[in-house]
Design a protein around this motif. Structure first.
Motif, PDB file in Angstrom:
ATOM      1  N   UNK A   1      18.045  29.407  23.687  1.00 39.21           N
ATOM      2  CA  UNK A   1      18.808  28.426  22.895  1.00 39.21           C
ATOM      3  C   UNK A   1      18.119  28.145  21.571  1.00 39.21           C
ATOM      4  N   UNK A   2      18.912  27.916  20.536  1.00 43.92           N
ATOM      5  CA  UNK A   2      18.398  27.600  19.210  1.00 43.92           C
ATOM      6  C   UNK A   2      19.158  26.407  18.647  1.00 43.92           C
TER       7      UNK A   2
ATOM      8  N   UNK B   1      22.090  18.637  22.969  1.00 38.37           N
ATOM      9  CA  UNK B   1      22.660  17.489  22.282  1.00 38.37           C
ATOM     10  C   UNK B   1      23.161  17.886  20.892  1.00 38.37           C
ATOM     11  N   UNK B   2      24.262  17.259  20.484  1.00 32.15           N
ATOM     12  CA  UNK B   2      24.826  17.535  19.168  1.00 32.15           C
ATOM     13  C   UNK B   2      25.598  16.345  18.644  1.00 32.15           C
ATOM     14  N   UNK B   3      25.907  16.383  17.362  1.00 30.48           N
ATOM     15  CA  UNK B   3      26.706  15.325  16.746  1.00 30.48           C
ATOM     16  C   UNK B   3      27.481  15.936  15.586  1.00 30.48           C
ATOM     17  N   UNK B   4      28.737  15.526  15.419  1.00 29.82           N
ATOM     18  CA  UNK B   4      29.584  16.075  14.353  1.00 29.82           C
ATOM     19  C   UNK B   4      30.382  14.958  13.699  1.00 29.82           C
ATOM     20  N   UNK B   5      30.735  15.179  12.442  1.00 34.33           N
ATOM     21  CA  UNK B   5      31.511  14.218  11.663  1.00 34.33           C
ATOM     22  C   UNK B   5      32.657  14.962  10.995  1.00 34.33           C
ATOM     23  N   UNK B   6      33.893  14.433  11.120  1.00 34.74           N
ATOM     24  CA  UNK B   6      35.083  15.107  10.610  1.00 34.74           C
ATOM     25  C   UNK B   6      35.947  14.131   9.832  1.00 34.74           C
ATOM     26  N   UNK B   7      36.504  14.585   8.723  1.00 36.25           N
ATOM     27  CA  UNK B   7      37.480  13.817   7.960  1.00 36.25           C
ATOM     28  C   UNK B   7      38.838  14.483   8.018  1.00 36.25           C
ATOM     29  N   UNK B   8      39.909  13.686   7.956  1.00 42.14           N
ATOM     30  CA  UNK B   8      41.276  14.206   8.046  1.00 42.14           C
ATOM     31  C   UNK B   8      42.009  13.877   6.747  1.00 42.14           C
ATOM     32  N   UNK B   9      42.258  14.925   5.955  1.00 39.42           N
ATOM     33  CA  UNK B   9      42.913  14.778   4.663  1.00 39.42           C
ATOM     34  C   UNK B   9      44.379  15.140   4.799  1.00 39.42           C
ATOM     35  N   UNK B  10      45.282  14.178   4.475  1.00 37.41           N
ATOM     36  CA  UNK B  10      46.713  14.430   4.600  1.00 37.41           C
ATOM     37  C   UNK B  10      47.478  13.567   3.618  1.00 37.41           C
TER      38      UNK B  10
ATOM     39  N   UNK C   1      41.707   9.044   8.197  1.00 35.74           N
ATOM     40  CA  UNK C   1      40.872   8.754   9.351  1.00 35.74           C
ATOM     41  C   UNK C   1      39.670   9.698   9.381  1.00 35.74           C
ATOM     42  N   UNK C   2      38.615   9.244  10.094  1.00 38.85           N
ATOM     43  CA  UNK C   2      37.401  10.022  10.291  1.00 38.85           C
ATOM     44  C   UNK C   2      37.026   9.950  11.765  1.00 38.85           C
ATOM     45  N   UNK C   3      36.254  10.937  12.227  1.00 37.36           N
ATOM     46  CA  UNK C   3      35.758  10.903  13.601  1.00 37.36           C
ATOM     47  C   UNK C   3      34.265  11.189  13.616  1.00 37.36           C
ATOM     48  N   UNK C   4      33.578  10.509  14.523  1.00 37.28           N
ATOM     49  CA  UNK C   4      32.165  10.753  14.780  1.00 37.28           C
ATOM     50  C   UNK C   4      32.035  11.064  16.264  1.00 37.28           C
ATOM     51  N   UNK C   5      31.414  12.219  16.577  1.00 40.24           N
ATOM     52  CA  UNK C   5      31.435  12.691  17.957  1.00 40.24           C
ATOM     53  C   UNK C   5      30.057  13.173  18.405  1.00 40.24           C
ATOM     54  N   UNK C   6      29.291  12.350  19.134  1.00 37.22           N
ATOM     55  CA  UNK C   6      28.091  12.856  19.807  1.00 37.22           C
ATOM     56  C   UNK C   6      28.481  13.600  21.086  1.00 37.22           C
ATOM     57  N   UNK C   7      27.675  14.595  21.471  1.00 42.66           N
ATOM     58  CA  UNK C   7      28.041  15.417  22.626  1.00 42.66           C
ATOM     59  C   UNK C   7      26.795  16.006  23.275  1.00 42.66           C
ATOM     60  N   UNK C   8      26.981  16.513  24.481  1.00 38.27           N
ATOM     61  CA  UNK C   8      25.937  17.257  25.180  1.00 38.27           C
ATOM     62  C   UNK C   8      26.589  18.432  25.890  1.00 38.27           C
ATOM     63  N   UNK C   9      26.021  19.627  25.699  1.00 42.48           N
ATOM     64  CA  UNK C   9      26.532  20.847  26.326  1.00 42.48           C
ATOM     65  C   UNK C   9      25.422  21.528  27.113  1.00 42.48           C
ATOM     66  N   UNK C  10      25.701  21.816  28.376  1.00 40.06           N
ATOM     67  CA  UNK C  10      24.753  22.526  29.235  1.00 40.06           C
ATOM     68  C   UNK C  10      25.300  23.928  29.485  1.00 40.06           C
ATOM     69  N   UNK C  11      24.608  24.932  28.942  1.00 39.02           N
ATOM     70  CA  UNK C  11      25.055  26.324  29.083  1.00 39.02           C
ATOM     71  C   UNK C  11      23.941  27.235  29.590  1.00 39.02           C
ATOM     72  N   UNK C  12      22.823  26.652  30.054  1.00 38.38           N
ATOM     73  CA  UNK C  12      21.681  27.462  30.473  1.00 38.38           C
ATOM     74  C   UNK C  12      21.820  27.981  31.896  1.00 38.38           C
ATOM     75  N   UNK C  13      22.643  27.349  32.698  1.00 41.96           N
ATOM     76  CA  UNK C  13      22.776  27.743  34.089  1.00 41.96           C
ATOM     77  C   UNK C  13      23.549  29.038  34.275  1.00 41.96           C
ATOM     78  N   UNK C  14      23.331  29.662  35.403  1.00 41.96           N
ATOM     79  CA  UNK C  14      24.030  30.899  35.727  1.00 41.96           C
ATOM     80  C   UNK C  14      25.325  30.642  36.496  1.00 41.96           C
ATOM     81  N   UNK C  15      25.529  29.409  36.959  1.00 42.25           N
ATOM     82  CA  UNK C  15      26.687  29.108  37.811  1.00 42.25           C
ATOM     83  C   UNK C  15      27.747  28.327  37.057  1.00 42.25           C
ATOM     84  N   UNK C  16      27.367  27.249  36.357  1.00 42.99           N
ATOM     85  CA  UNK C  16      28.351  26.394  35.692  1.00 42.99           C
ATOM     86  C   UNK C  16      27.924  26.086  34.261  1.00 42.99           C
ATOM     87  N   UNK C  17      28.914  25.848  33.411  1.00 41.02           N
ATOM     88  CA  UNK C  17      28.743  25.224  32.101  1.00 41.02           C
ATOM     89  C   UNK C  17      29.292  23.805  32.202  1.00 41.02           C
TER      90      UNK C  17
END
Length: 330
Positions: A49-50, A94-103, A113-129
Motif C-alpha cells: 500500500x502507498x 484512511x482518506x478524506x476528499x472534498x468536492x464542489x458541485x457547479x451547476x 453545495x459542497x461535500x466533505x467525506x472522510x473514509x476508511x478502506x481495508x483492501x489488504x486481506x485475501x478474503x474480504x474488502x
C-alpha cells in the motif's frame, strides 16, 4: 588404526568447512541478485500500500451520494453538473476528499453545495474488502431545488473476494432537511369582485433513510493495451436495494390582503405538520457499469448507473445517472 580414524575425522572437517563456505557465497550472490533485480522489485511492490493524492473533475448529472445507491436513486436531475474534487488517501486505509458541485439555476452558475467525506478502506486481506465512509453536505441555498435533501450520509460495505463472481453487502443511513418556498401574488374574482391575494408557502422536510443492498460483481482487468504503463478495468455490478424512509413535513402558509366578506371563502392557514413512514421493502434493482482506464498518473473513469424502482408509482421507474471523471494520481 587411530591414525586412520584421525585422518578420516580431519577429512570430514575439511570438506564440511569447504561446503559451508561455498553455501555462504552462493547465498550472498543470490541475495545480491534479488536486491538488484528491477523486475523482482516491481513484483514485490505491487501489493504494497502507498499514500497518494487524487485531483479529479467530474462531469455528469449526479447530485447526491456517490456511494450510497439508495440515496443516489432518489434524484431526478437532468442538468449537467461539474464536480471538481481533491482527496488524500493514506496507505493505512484512511482518506478524506472534498468536492464542489457547479451547476446553473435561474440563469446563474454557482457552487450550490459542497461535500466533505472522510473514509476508511481495508483492501489488504485475501478474503474480504471493507469500506466505511461519512459524507457531510454543505448547502449554500436551503431553498434551492438543486441541492441534496441529505446532509449526513453514513455508508459501509463488505465484498467477498474469493469467488469469480464476488458477492457483497452494503448498509446506508442518511439524515437531512430540505426546504421549499412558493410565493404567489395575484388577483382573483370572488362574488364578482376582484380580490388581491398574496400567498407565501414554506415547507421544511426532515428525512431519515435506512437502506441495505446485496450485490454481485466481477472486475475485468486488461494491462499493456497501448503502452507498458497503462491498464483498463471494467466492473459491472448488479444490486438489489431494500430500505425504509421516514419524513416529517413542517408546513407554514399565509394568506393576506383579502376583504372581510371573503373570509368565508378563503381561510388563513398558519401552520400544520404531517409525517409519513413507509414499511421496510424492496425498493429497486440497480445496475452499475464502471470503466477505469489509467496511463501513468492520468486516469479517466466513465460510469453509468441505471435504477429500476419496484413499488407502484405514477412516476418514471427508470433513473439513469452518469458521470465521466478525469484526473491525476500522485
Amino acid at each position: 588404526m587411530q591414525k586412520i580414524i584421525a585422518l578420516s575425522f580431519f577429512t570430514f572437517l575439511f570438506f564440511s568447512k569447504t561446503f559451508a563456505q561455498k553455501d555462504s557465497t552462493d547465498k550472498y550472490i543470490m541475495d545480491s541478485l534479488l536486491q538488484n533485480d528491477e523486475l523482482l522489485k516491481l513484483i514485490n511492490d505491487i501489493d504494497k500500500p502507498t499514500s497518494y493524492v487524487r485531483i479529479n473533475i467530474g462531469i455528469g448529472n449526479n447530485l447526491y451520494s456517490e456511494k450510497n445507491k439508495a440515496i443516489e436513486s432518489l434524484q431526478n436531475n437532468k442538468q449537467l453538473i461539474f464536480s471538481p474534487s481533491v482527496g488524500y488517501y493514506h496507505k493505512s486505509g484512511f482518506g478524506i476528499s472534498f468536492t464542489g458541485y457547479l451547476l446553473s439555476e435561474n440563469n446563474k452558475t454557482n457552487f450550490y453545495q459542497y461535500t466533505l467525506s472522510p473514509s476508511f478502506n481495508y483492501t489488504k486481506g485475501k478474503v474480504v474488502d471493507a469500506s466505511l465512509s461519512y459524507t457531510h453536505y454543505f448547502v449554500k441555498d436551503i431553498y434551492s431545488s438543486n441541492t441534496s435533501p441529505v446532509q449526513n450520509d453514513f455508508y459501509g460495505s463488505l465484498l467477498y473476494k474469493k469467488p469469480w463472481l464476488k458477492p457483497g453487502i452494503s448498509l446506508g443511513y442518511s439524515t437531512g432537511k430540505s426546504y421549499e418556498i412558493i410565493k404567489i401574488d395575484t388577483t382573483v374574482t370572488i362574488q364578482n369582485r376582484p380580490v388581491h391575494i398574496k400567498y407565501t408557502d414554506t415547507a421544511k422536510i426532515q428525512l431519515t433513510s435506512f437502506s441495505a443492498a446485496a450485490s454481485v460483481e466481477h472486475e475485468f482487468d486488461f494491462y499493456k493495451l497501448f503502452s507498458s504503463k497503462d491498464g483498463l478495468s471494467f466492473t459491472p455490478q448488479l444490486s438489489l436495494i431494500s430500505g425504509i424512509n421516514k419524513y416529517d413535513v413542517n408546513h407554514k402558509s399565509t394568506l393576506t390582503n383579502f376583504n372581510t366578506f371573503t373570509k368565508n371563502k378563503l381561510k388563513r392557514i398558519r401552520h400544520f405538520q404531517t409525517s409519513g413512514k413507509n414499511k421496510y421493502e424492496l425498493q429497486s434493482i440497480g445496475l452499475d457499469l464502471d470503466l477505469n482506464y489509467s496511463i501513468g498518473i492520468f486516469y479517466m473513469e466513465p460510469e453509468l448507473y441505471i435504477d429500476y424502482y419496484l413499488p407502484k408509482t405514477n412516476d418514471n421507474r427508470f433513473i439513469q445517472i452518469f458521470n465521466f471523471n478525469i484526473g491525476i494520481t500522485f
